[in-house]
Design an enzyme around this catalytic site. Structure first.
Site, PDB file in Angstrom:
ATOM      1  N   LYS A 280       0.846  -1.212   0.000  1.00 30.86           N
ATOM      2  CA  LYS A 280       0.000   0.000   0.000  1.00 30.86           C
ATOM      3  C   LYS A 280       0.870   1.247   0.000  1.00 30.86           C
ATOM      4  CE  LYS A 280      -1.719   1.583   4.098  1.00 30.86           C
ATOM      5  NZ  LYS A 280      -1.400   2.983   4.439  1.00 30.86           N
ATOM      6  N   ASN A 281       1.867   1.253   0.859  1.00 33.73           N
ATOM      7  CA  ASN A 281       2.627   2.498   1.029  1.00 33.73           C
ATOM      8  C   ASN A 281       3.615   2.773  -0.100  1.00 33.73           C
ATOM      9  OD1 ASN A 281       1.149   3.014   3.260  1.00 33.73           O
ATOM     10  ND2 ASN A 281       2.709   2.408   4.747  1.00 33.73           N
TER      11      ASN A 281
ATOM     12  N   ARG B 217      -4.311  10.093   4.456  1.00 32.90           N
ATOM     13  CA  ARG B 217      -3.170  10.948   4.714  1.00 32.90           C
ATOM     14  C   ARG B 217      -2.304  11.127   3.456  1.00 32.90           C
ATOM     15  NH1 ARG B 217      -0.206  14.310   8.237  1.00 32.90           N
ATOM     16  NH2 ARG B 217       1.992  13.889   7.890  1.00 32.90           N
TER      17      ARG B 217
ATOM     18  N   CYS C  62      -5.313   7.874   9.321  1.00 32.77           N
ATOM     19  CA  CYS C  62      -5.527   7.240  10.620  1.00 32.77           C
ATOM     20  C   CYS C  62      -5.312   8.236  11.742  1.00 32.77           C
ATOM     21  CB  CYS C  62      -4.556   6.065  10.785  1.00 32.77           C
ATOM     22  SG  CYS C  62      -5.059   4.609   9.869  1.00 32.77           S
TER      23      CYS C  62
ATOM     24  N   ARG D  57      -0.393  14.812  13.203  1.00 33.57           N
ATOM     25  CA  ARG D  57       0.394  14.444  12.016  1.00 33.57           C
ATOM     26  C   ARG D  57       0.592  15.706  11.188  1.00 33.57           C
ATOM     27  NH1 ARG D  57      -1.894   8.922   9.554  1.00 33.57           N
ATOM     28  NH2 ARG D  57       0.140   8.867   8.558  1.00 33.57           N
ATOM     29  N   PRO D  58       1.503  16.587  11.642  1.00 33.77           N
ATOM     30  CA  PRO D  58       1.706  17.841  10.932  1.00 33.77           C
ATOM     31  C   PRO D  58       2.323  17.610   9.544  1.00 33.77           C
ATOM     32  CG  PRO D  58       3.338  17.599  12.671  1.00 33.77           C
ATOM     33  CD  PRO D  58       2.416  16.425  12.780  1.00 33.77           C
ATOM     34  N   ILE D  59       2.223  18.642   8.694  1.00 29.05           N
ATOM     35  CA  ILE D  59       2.850  18.540   7.361  1.00 29.05           C
ATOM     36  C   ILE D  59       3.862  19.670   7.171  1.00 29.05           C
ATOM     37  CG2 ILE D  59       1.014  17.238   6.191  1.00 29.05           C
ATOM     38  CD1 ILE D  59      -0.008  19.964   5.114  1.00 29.05           C
ATOM     39  N   ASP D  60       4.375  20.179   8.308  1.00 26.86           N
ATOM     40  CA  ASP D  60       5.316  21.305   8.236  1.00 26.86           C
ATOM     41  C   ASP D  60       6.545  20.969   7.384  1.00 26.86           C
ATOM     42  OD1 ASP D  60       5.691  19.490  10.392  1.00 26.86           O
ATOM     43  OD2 ASP D  60       7.285  20.765  11.176  1.00 26.86           O
ATOM     44  N   LEU D  61       7.048  19.733   7.475  1.00 23.58           N
ATOM     45  CA  LEU D  61       8.261  19.379   6.723  1.00 23.58           C
ATOM     46  C   LEU D  61       7.975  19.338   5.218  1.00 23.58           C
ATOM     47  CD1 LEU D  61       9.654  16.553   9.050  1.00 23.58           C
ATOM     48  CD2 LEU D  61      10.390  18.942   8.920  1.00 23.58           C
TER      49      LEU D  61
ATOM     50  N   ASP E 168       4.349   0.625  12.021  1.00 25.80           N
ATOM     51  CA  ASP E 168       3.133   0.017  11.467  1.00 25.80           C
ATOM     52  C   ASP E 168       2.949  -1.434  11.923  1.00 25.80           C
ATOM     53  OD1 ASP E 168       2.787   2.400  10.198  1.00 25.80           O
ATOM     54  OD2 ASP E 168       3.370   1.703   8.210  1.00 25.80           O
TER      55      ASP E 168
ATOM     56  N   ILE F  57       7.609   6.923  17.017  1.00 23.64           N
ATOM     57  CA  ILE F  57       7.292   7.647  15.772  1.00 23.64           C
ATOM     58  C   ILE F  57       6.022   8.491  15.920  1.00 23.64           C
ATOM     59  CG2 ILE F  57       6.843   7.428  13.277  1.00 23.64           C
ATOM     60  CD1 ILE F  57       9.630   6.480  14.010  1.00 23.64           C
TER      61      ILE F  57
ATOM     62  N   ARG G 257      -8.516  -0.566   4.404  1.00 22.40           N
ATOM     63  CA  ARG G 257      -7.626   0.463   3.838  1.00 22.40           C
ATOM     64  C   ARG G 257      -6.265  -0.130   3.483  1.00 22.40           C
ATOM     65  NH1 ARG G 257      -7.280   5.615   7.434  1.00 22.40           N
ATOM     66  NH2 ARG G 257      -5.965   6.083   5.655  1.00 22.40           N
TER      67      ARG G 257
END
Ligand code: EPZ
Length: 433
Positions: free
Chosen positions: A22-23, A92, A116, A121-125, A306, A328, A398
């Site tokens: 999936k990933n 995500r 999930c 779960r920031p997206i700053d990076l 995971d 994590i 999912r």
């Protein structure tokens, strides 16, 4: 509401060819936006997250055809630069479309992603890296308005944490940019290598260097390509945890065993025998599992976050006390409450879970609140005495392709409520008029 019903206590035995990852599939599908042409992708699992990615591709103007596990994506018609909120909220990974869209279209409008619920779960990076490449990004009420005045321009980006998604977004944005980009402290997950392989097949110049750097020579334009995604190491680990917890002897096929070096050790410490060939893994469970003292989730090649939930379910039946530290994600222990309802003895102190092994788990009605929590409940249900009914099955779908069918090939007694209802209907006498 659909449920998975498991009558536990059976040993697992048999062979299982593994689903595609999936990933890997999700960022590679996003890369198709960038690869202007027709791409043929093999080994794409049938999952609801993949279906969500396909809906985004179609919305952007791609045509997508599925034949079994092969997807053909024609991205020549891409013209739309917005992703509607409901599509972004489905998963995500929708955020990795941003790098690809910026690179292909020079602009993108979307909102922050769903996914999930496993803590902040920031997206700053992602955003700071894309800004470093030249994107102008305005954030307004969780919506992102992104544009590049000129072509994205390569630069050196040093990530403060090796975020998988941020690394993928940079790779996508930089692959067709002007000049060269170096990502320092990049994620090293096998799914990153797979994305690099696809980009390179599309004419990109991506080099994974030793020591955690990635070098990307921007090539201006990418074309479509044919690619087979790697197998799903997390699904494999879930089936391994189930085998260890239930007892038995299972051969997982179509696996890239090189991806399992650090995790096999955990199963071996628990007393399992692992035999690996380059593309298969055999796991044989001991009579009783031993506790494992210190498992710490870490970026690859460390123990994957995971797999934390499924392995915790397995260790809840081990002899002795195991300790797992989640480094994590800040809140990835939602499965603990449900496992304890099945008789496990697990306590959580901050990011540490202490698992006092019990001799027996008991089936119960439980709820999956996220994907991997769902995988853990399936492991526990298979290993428990009696019947377990798992609700929240949409989370499991999912990431695990037809989990019940896969486990039935390993002799598990597991079905969906819909299958049972279908059977019961067949047993009803026909209605006579
Ligand atoms: C990917 O998520 C995976 N998802 C996750 O798998 C996996 O758990 C995770 O990597 C870690 O291995 C996909 O590949 C689709 P990250 P991602 O960015 O990219 C923090 C599953 O169960 N962070 O590496 O979202 C973040 O909060 C899923 O299959 C920032 O602070 O993970 C987290 O604590 C769930 N700022 C840590 O980094 C950022 O901008 C790791 O996140 C980005 C991340």
């Amino acid at each position: 509401m659909e449920e998975i019903i498991i009558r536990g206590g059976r040993k697992l035995d048999g062979k299982l060819p593994l689903q595609g990852s999936k990933n890997s599939s999700l960022p590679i599908l996003a890369a198709c936006v960038l690869a202007n042409g027709v791409s043929v992708l093999h080994n794409i699992p049938e999952l609801t997250d993949v279906a969500a990615a396909v809906r985004i591709l179609e919305h952007l103007g791609c045509s997508v055809k599925r034949q079994g596990h092969t997807l053909t994506v024609d991205s020549r018609g891409v013209s739309c630069y917005t992703i509607p909120e409901h599509m972004m909220h489905e998963m995500r990974s929708s955020i990795v479309f941003l790098g690809a869209m910026l690179s292909r279209l020079g602009k993108a409008e979307l909102c922050t992603p769903g996914g999930c619920e496993i803590g902040l779960r920031p997206i700053d990076l992602h955003l700071s890296s894309l800004r470093a490449l030249g994107a102008e990004i305005e954030e307004q009420n969780a919506c992102l308005h992104c544009a590049c005045k000129e072509k994205l321009r390569g630069c050196v980006i040093s990530l403060s944490f090796p975020s998988v998604g941020a690394t993928e977004n940079i790779m996508l944005a930089a692959a067709a940019a002007a000049g060269s980009t170096t990502i320092l402290n990049a994620a090293r997950e096998p799914e990153i290598d797979d994305l690099a392989a696809f980009l390179n097949a599309c004419g990109g110049k991506v080099r994974i260097c030793a020591g955690g750097a990635i070098q990307i020579e921007g090539v201006g334009r990418l074309h479509g390509a044919e690619h087979t995604v790697i197998s799903d190491r997390i699904a494999a680990l879930t089936y391994m945890a189930a085998t260890a917890a239930c007892g038995g002897d299972v051969l997982l096929q179509q696996v890239q065993t090189a991806h399992f070096l650090s995790v096999n050790r955990v199963f071996e410490q628990a007393g399992c025998q692992i035999t690996a060939t380059p593309d298969s893994l055999r796991i044989r469970a001991p009579k009783r599992l031993s506790a494992v003292r210190d498992i710490r989730t870490l970026p690859y090649p460390g123990f994957p976050t995971d797999a934390q939930a499924a392995v915790m379910a397995m260790l809840s039946k081990a002899d002795g006390t195991s300790v797992m530290v989640e480094t994590i994600f800040e809140n990835r222990f939602h499965h603990v409450h449900e496992l304890n309802r099945m008789g496990a003895r697990i306590r959580v102190e901050g990011r540490v879970a202490i698992i006092d092994g019990v001799a027996r788990l008991s089936g119960a009605p439980v709820t999956a609140v996220d994907l991997r929590a769902g995988g853990a409940l399936v492991v526990a249900g298979l290993a428990a005495a009696g019947t377990t009914q798992i609700s929240g099955v949409h989370h499991i779908d999912r990431g695990y392709e037809r989990i019940e069918a896969c486990l039935r090939t390993l002799c598990a007694d597991i079905e969906r409520s819909a299958e049972r209802a279908g059977r019961q209907q067949q047993l009803q006498p026909p209605v006579r008029k």
